[in-house]
Design an enzyme around this catalytic site. Structure first.
Site, PDB file in Angstrom:
ATOM      1  CE1 TYR A 130       3.504  12.910  10.115  1.00 30.18           C
ATOM      2  CE2 TYR A 130       5.438  13.262   8.767  1.00 30.18           C
ATOM      3  CZ  TYR A 130       4.862  12.771   9.914  1.00 30.18           C
ATOM      4  OH  TYR A 130       5.623  12.144  10.872  1.00 30.18           O
ATOM      5  CB  SER A 131       0.061  14.765   2.027  1.00 31.47           C
ATOM      6  OG  SER A 131       1.368  15.220   1.759  1.00 31.47           O
TER       7      SER A 131
END
Length: 152
Positions: A130-131
């Site tokens: 997600y980052s």
């Protein structure tokens, strides 16, 4: 291999049900309102979110290898969740493909540019993914177990 995002069929829910093997994994994936064990044929109703949409990522043989949903989030954002990848497909980039396509579909369907999600703090692989997709943590919306993340 050409993966496509499509609406799940009943057989897909049977496949997905086989990926969820215990109460803990069920709760972490689907939340506290989905009981374990559950009947695969009841999954569409159990997973229904008002105004939400469900999708499968299917492989070249049309087999479901990933699942995710999106629904209206806070302040005009679209929220993605209940993301799960077939055990045999994990670690092979399938999660990235599912998320990229699900985010694009969510933005296209809702007109929202902001996408949010929640991830367990101890799910390091998902947090890293997600980052890398541009999500950042918002601690004020997080809990000790769950990290709330958003794009801008």
């Amino acid at each position: 291999m050409k993966e496509i995002l499509r609406t799940p069929e009943q057989i897909d829910y049977q496949t997905i049900a086989a990926w969820v093997t215990d109460q803990k994994s069920c709760a972490r994936w689907a939340g506290p309102l989905v009981p374990f064990p559950f009947a695969a044929e009841k999954l569409p109703k159990l997973l229904a979110v008002k105004g939400g949409s469900s999708y499968c990522l299917s492989d070249s043989s049309n087999s479901c290898i990933g699942f995710g949903q999106f629904w209206a989030g806070k302040e005009g954002a679209v929220h993605i969740g209940r993301i799960i990848i077939a055990p045999e497909a994990r670690g092979k980039g399938v999660g990235r493909l599912l998320c990229e396509q699900l985010i694009a579909k969510a933005r296209q369907s809702t007109g929202s540019s902001t996408v949010t999600l929640r991830v367990y703090r101890d799910n390091h692989a998902a947090h890293s993914l997600y980052s890398s997709l541009g999500f950042f943590a918002i601690e004020s919306e997080s809990t000790s177990d769950l990290l709330f993340m958003s794009t801008k």
